[in-house]
Design a protein around this motif. Structure first.
Motif, mmCIF file in Angstrom:
data_model
loop_
_atom_site.group_PDB
_atom_site.id
_atom_site.type_symbol
_atom_site.label_atom_id
_atom_site.label_comp_id
_atom_site.label_asym_id
_atom_site.label_seq_id
_atom_site.Cartn_x
_atom_site.Cartn_y
_atom_site.Cartn_z
ATOM 1 N N ARG A 191 48.484 53.927 66.495
ATOM 2 C CA ARG A 191 49.188 54.448 67.662
ATOM 3 C C ARG A 191 48.258 55.201 68.613
ATOM 4 N N VAL A 192 47.110 55.621 68.142
ATOM 5 C CA VAL A 192 46.174 56.353 68.977
ATOM 6 C C VAL A 192 44.805 55.683 68.890
ATOM 7 N N PRO A 193 44.000 55.773 69.951
ATOM 8 C CA PRO A 193 42.655 55.189 69.892
ATOM 9 C C PRO A 193 41.754 56.011 68.981
ATOM 10 N N GLY A 194 40.796 55.344 68.368
ATOM 11 C CA GLY A 194 39.824 56.054 67.554
ATOM 12 C C GLY A 194 40.342 56.439 66.187
ATOM 13 N N LEU A 195 39.683 57.443 65.621
ATOM 14 C CA LEU A 195 40.039 57.889 64.272
ATOM 15 C C LEU A 195 41.215 58.855 64.289
ATOM 16 N N ARG A 196 41.971 58.842 63.194
ATOM 17 C CA ARG A 196 42.988 59.862 62.997
ATOM 18 C C ARG A 196 42.310 61.153 62.526
ATOM 19 N N ARG A 197 43.030 62.246 62.651
ATOM 20 C CA ARG A 197 42.479 63.522 62.174
ATOM 21 C C ARG A 197 42.128 63.445 60.688
ATOM 22 N N GLU A 198 43.001 62.800 59.926
ATOM 23 C CA GLU A 198 42.764 62.701 58.487
ATOM 24 C C GLU A 198 41.473 61.954 58.185
ATOM 25 N N GLU A 199 41.208 60.910 58.970
ATOM 26 C CA GLU A 199 39.999 60.114 58.748
ATOM 27 C C GLU A 199 38.750 60.905 59.123
ATOM 28 N N LEU A 200 38.839 61.649 60.234
ATOM 29 C CA LEU A 200 37.688 62.449 60.643
ATOM 30 C C LEU A 200 37.398 63.546 59.619
ATOM 31 N N ALA A 201 38.467 64.179 59.110
ATOM 32 C CA ALA A 201 38.283 65.210 58.096
ATOM 33 C C ALA A 201 37.637 64.624 56.845
#
Length: 281
Positions: free
Chosen positions: A39-49
């Motif tokens: 639903r959003v471009p790029g990584l999710r917060r969970e993935e970045l964490a």
């Protein structure tokens, strides 16, 4: 009259981190994809964490602007996960731990030897500017190339104002791609300076003036790009000198961390050099 709205550091931190997270793709950072629609471009917060090795709660609070208690180790891990450049890492650190303001004048005067250097460049347009692009000293050749700088009120006598709001100067850059490159450099440097000089009314005033007056500035400002100055070559269609191929170089004089020297030069023995010499005489 522009109403001064101080730039909010927490909002800046949120926008910067979200913009960098949106630039990353799971496949480019080694994360698995399962064919789900994102639903959003790029990584999710969970993935970045996960990439940074920090908890989702810690990263979420950081991205929401709550970063004062974040350690240097966590910041470094987040910066590495986001693939930040050295300048972007500096900016992230400045947003989380704002530098202390050093007592003294906000804009020191140009040194005498630097003024002499600028004035001695008889056939080379040159000027010195301060933290937010405000033009502090210039030679006669710069005035003939860029327009009557003496006639501009001090708030508008600045490098970014010339690029975004001065129609005579902007009309000389008839290649949209070249203008966009120069404009992006100005926006990226202003954002870097915003972190280097927090809670600076003059800096806030410049940003708010450009944001309220220029749709192009608002468009580029929303990208959260950060970069230091670099040189660029462009073509100017000057009303007197005609077509000029100009190299715009930006240098930092020794001992002046908050001032820059900008020069406009041409290839030796070129038609542009001769035209610039004629303009200067």
């Amino acid at each position: 009259m522009v109403t001064l709205v101080p730039v909010d550091t927490r909002t800046e931190l949120t926008g910067f981190l979200m913009s960098r997270r949106a630039k990353l793709r799971p496949e480019t950072v080694g994360l698995p994809q399962y064919g789900e629609r994102r639903r959003v471009p790029g990584l999710r917060r969970e993935e970045l964490a996960q990439l940074a090795g920090v908890s989702v709660t810690h990263y979420t609070r950081l991205e929401q602007g709550h970063g004062r208690n974040v350690s240097a180790e966590v910041l470094e891990a987040v910066a590495a996960a986001l693939r930040l450049t050295s300048v972007e890492r500096e900016h992230l650190t400045n947003l989380v731990h704002p530098p202390r303001r050093v007592p003294g004048p906000d804009e020191p005067h140009v040194r005498t030897d630097l003024r002499c250097l600028i004035e001695g460049m008889e056939h080379t347009p040159a000027f010195a500017h301060g933290r937010h692009g405000n033009i502090l000293a210039w030679n006669e050749s710069a005035g003939r190339l860029l327009g009557d700088l003496d006639a501009l009120p001090p708030p508008r006598r600045s490098w970014p104002h010339l690029v975004f709001l001065d129609l005579p100067f902007r009309s000389m850059i008839d290649d949209a791609t070249e203008w966009d490159l120069i404009a992006r450099q100005h926006v990226a440097y202003l954002r870097l300076s915003l972190g280097r000089y927090p809670q600076n009314p003059d800096m806030d005033a410049v940003v708010e003036s450009l944001r309220s007056s220029s749709a192009d500035f608002r468009r580029l400002w929303a990208e959260y790009q950060v970069a230091d100055w670099s040189g660029v070559t462009c073509h100017l269609r000057h009303p007197v000198a005609g077509d000029l191929e100009i190299a715009i170089d930006v240098m930092k004089p020794g001992g002046e961390p908050d001032q820059w020297l900008v020069t406009f030069t041409t290839e030796p023995d070129s038609p542009s050099q001769e035209a610039l010499r004629q303009l200067a005489t």
